[in-house]
Motif scaffolding. Structure first.
Motif: not given
Lengths: 112, 114
Positions: A88, B102, A102-104, A35, A37, B9, B90, B105-108, A45, B41-43, A40-43
């Motif tokens: 990620f 798959r 998820f990995g770091s 993935y 990221q 947001r 997220l 994701f949203g923008h968080g 794929q 950090q990772a999610p 300002g956005k989500g991850p």
């Protein structure tokens, strides 16, 4: 933890260079996802690779999966400044669990 | 439409106060997830719904609650916010029925607890 690396890695390269990011995982899996990221956005794929594929390509991306060493890599050729993001790798907590862990991640900065 | 939407947001909360975050998706996905992401950090997976079945991670079991009143909506509820809850939250969805691993994701929602 499912993943070997616990801290965010950082890479800084020039536009046009190629880059490879690596992940190693601890628990057996047959699928690895990558993935990206952006700020300002989500991850989102990028690519999914299964153990029977070993290598998968999508445009400028190339993913590999080595189940014997429990590692995966993502390569980007001819990077662009717009490739700047955190990358990620992710896999199931256990096979078929649908719990994506998820990995770091790797913070990739591509300078124009 | 492959959009996962999250509201708000940005969220500012006081220590000890409740927080409710909202997520929606219009892809008719059967599974919805909540992740917590802190800088560098990772999610971290907090919980997920498969249809109406809630699965919560063991180490966050008592800290977060969730509801899914219908297929499209999912909320994340913090009963009493602490400083350690400051993070990006997220929401994601996926479809097990078509064996699609798959996640979308949203923008968080960026939560700041003061």
């Amino acid at each position: 933890s499912q993943w070997g690396e616990e801290n965010l890695q950082a890479l800084s390269i020039q536009e046009g260079e190629d880059v490879t990011m690596n992940c190693s995982y601890k628990t057996y899996t047959t699928v690895v996802q990558w993935y990206r990221q952006k700020s300002g956005k989500g991850p989102a794929q990028l690519i999914l690779i299964r153990s029977n594929e070993r290598e998968k390509r999508s445009g400028r991306l190339r993913a590999t999966l080595d189940t014997s060493s429990q590692s995966s890599s993502l390569s980007i050729t001819g990077t662009l400044a717009t490739d700047t993001a955190v990358y990620f790798c992710a896999t199931d907590a256990s096979s078929g669990s649908w719990q994506l862990i998820f990995g770091s991640g790797t913070q990739l900065t591509v300078m124009p | 439409d492959t959009t996962v939407k999250q509201n708000p947001r940005y969220k500012l909360a006081r220590v000890g106060k409740p927080v409710n975050l909202i997520c929606s998706q219009t892809m008719n996905h059967d599974t919805m997830y909540w992740y917590q992401k802190k800088p560098n950090q990772a999610p971290k997976l907090l919980l997920f719904y498969y249809d109406k079945i809630l699965n919560r991670e063991a180490d966050t079991f008592e800290k977060f609650q969730s509801s899914r009143p219908n297929n499209s909506f999912c909320s994340l509820y913090i009963g009493s916010a602490g400083l350690e809850y400051s993070a990006m939250y997220l929401c994601a969805s996926s479809s097990r029925r078509i064996s699609n691993e798959r996640l979308f994701f949203g923008h968080g929602t960026k939560l700041s607890v003061l």
